[in-house]
Design a protein around this motif. Structure first.
Motif, short mmCIF file in Angstrom:
data_model
loop_
_atom_site.label_atom_id
_atom_site.label_comp_id
_atom_site.label_asym_id
_atom_site.label_seq_id
_atom_site.Cartn_x
_atom_site.Cartn_y
_atom_site.Cartn_z
N GLU A 33 -32.90 -10.92 -12.97
CA GLU A 33 -33.83 -10.44 -11.96
C GLU A 33 -33.09 -9.53 -10.95
O GLU A 33 -33.60 -8.48 -10.56
CB GLU A 33 -34.53 -11.60 -11.24
CG GLU A 33 -35.64 -11.18 -10.34
CD GLU A 33 -36.72 -10.38 -11.04
OE1 GLU A 33 -37.20 -9.39 -10.45
OE2 GLU A 33 -37.10 -10.72 -12.19
N ARG A 34 -31.90 -9.94 -10.56
CA ARG A 34 -31.10 -9.11 -9.64
C ARG A 34 -30.76 -7.77 -10.28
O ARG A 34 -30.81 -6.73 -9.62
CB ARG A 34 -29.82 -9.83 -9.26
CG ARG A 34 -30.03 -11.01 -8.34
CD ARG A 34 -28.71 -11.70 -8.07
NE ARG A 34 -28.90 -12.88 -7.27
CZ ARG A 34 -27.92 -13.75 -6.99
NH1 ARG A 34 -26.69 -13.54 -7.45
NH2 ARG A 34 -28.16 -14.81 -6.25
N LEU A 35 -30.40 -7.80 -11.55
CA LEU A 35 -30.08 -6.56 -12.25
C LEU A 35 -31.28 -5.64 -12.35
O LEU A 35 -31.17 -4.43 -12.17
CB LEU A 35 -29.52 -6.87 -13.65
CG LEU A 35 -28.13 -7.50 -13.67
CD1 LEU A 35 -27.79 -7.97 -15.09
CD2 LEU A 35 -27.08 -6.53 -13.17
N LYS A 36 -32.45 -6.23 -12.63
CA LYS A 36 -33.66 -5.43 -12.71
C LYS A 36 -33.97 -4.76 -11.37
O LYS A 36 -34.35 -3.59 -11.32
CB LYS A 36 -34.85 -6.30 -13.14
CG LYS A 36 -34.85 -6.67 -14.59
CD LYS A 36 -36.05 -7.57 -14.91
CE LYS A 36 -36.00 -8.09 -16.31
NZ LYS A 36 -37.12 -9.00 -16.58
N ARG A 37 -33.82 -5.52 -10.29
CA ARG A 37 -34.09 -4.96 -8.96
C ARG A 37 -33.09 -3.85 -8.63
O ARG A 37 -33.45 -2.83 -8.08
CB ARG A 37 -34.01 -6.05 -7.90
CG ARG A 37 -35.27 -6.88 -7.80
CD ARG A 37 -35.31 -7.70 -6.51
NE ARG A 37 -34.12 -8.53 -6.31
CZ ARG A 37 -34.06 -9.83 -6.59
NH1 ARG A 37 -35.11 -10.45 -7.09
NH2 ARG A 37 -32.96 -10.51 -6.37
N ARG A 38 -31.83 -4.07 -9.00
CA ARG A 38 -30.79 -3.09 -8.66
C ARG A 38 -30.91 -1.82 -9.49
O ARG A 38 -30.76 -0.72 -8.98
CB ARG A 38 -29.41 -3.70 -8.87
CG ARG A 38 -28.29 -2.69 -8.55
CD ARG A 38 -26.92 -3.26 -8.74
NE ARG A 38 -26.66 -4.19 -7.65
CZ ARG A 38 -25.56 -4.93 -7.58
NH1 ARG A 38 -24.65 -4.86 -8.52
NH2 ARG A 38 -25.38 -5.76 -6.57
N TYR A 39 -31.17 -1.98 -10.79
CA TYR A 39 -31.14 -0.83 -11.70
C TYR A 39 -32.51 -0.41 -12.19
O TYR A 39 -32.63 0.50 -13.01
CB TYR A 39 -30.21 -1.13 -12.89
CG TYR A 39 -28.80 -1.38 -12.45
CD1 TYR A 39 -28.00 -0.33 -11.99
CD2 TYR A 39 -28.26 -2.67 -12.43
CE1 TYR A 39 -26.72 -0.55 -11.57
CE2 TYR A 39 -26.97 -2.90 -12.01
CZ TYR A 39 -26.20 -1.83 -11.58
OH TYR A 39 -24.92 -2.05 -11.15
N GLY A 40 -33.54 -1.09 -11.75
CA GLY A 40 -34.89 -0.76 -12.19
C GLY A 40 -35.17 -1.36 -13.55
O GLY A 40 -34.29 -1.51 -14.38
N GLY A 41 -36.36 -1.69 -13.78
CA GLY A 41 -36.65 -2.25 -15.09
C GLY A 41 -37.82 -3.07 -15.12
O GLY A 41 -38.60 -3.69 -15.14
#
Length: 82
Positions: free
Chosen positions: A74-82
């Protein structure tokens, strides 16, 4: 101590060649030769590979409190979009 080398010609399928090249493109290895050498070393010495995996797992366990995978994704999605 410098280890002597020997040049060999090996034919591999295009999928394997693409995986080797992808590891170079990703910056994991400096060359296809280095990627192939690493793969062969892992294949040749499974005991060494298992010890490396154990070392990496232990390093992870000692690095701090675990974070659930869903939270990390979830953190990665928020940071990099997705």
């Amino acid at each position: 101590m410098i280890t002597p080398t020997q040049t060999l010609t090996v034919t591999i399928d295009s999928d394997t060649a693409a995986k080797l090249q992808a590891s170079v493109d990703a910056g994991t290895y400096p060359s296809v030769t280095a990627a192939a050498r690493a793969a062969l070393e892992t294949w040749y010495d499974p005991v060494q590979a298992k010890e490396e995996i154990r070392r990496l797992v232990q390093e992870g366990l000692e690095s701090g409190e675990p974070i659930p995978g869903a939270v990390v994704f979830e953190r990665l999605k928020r940071r990099y979009g997705g």
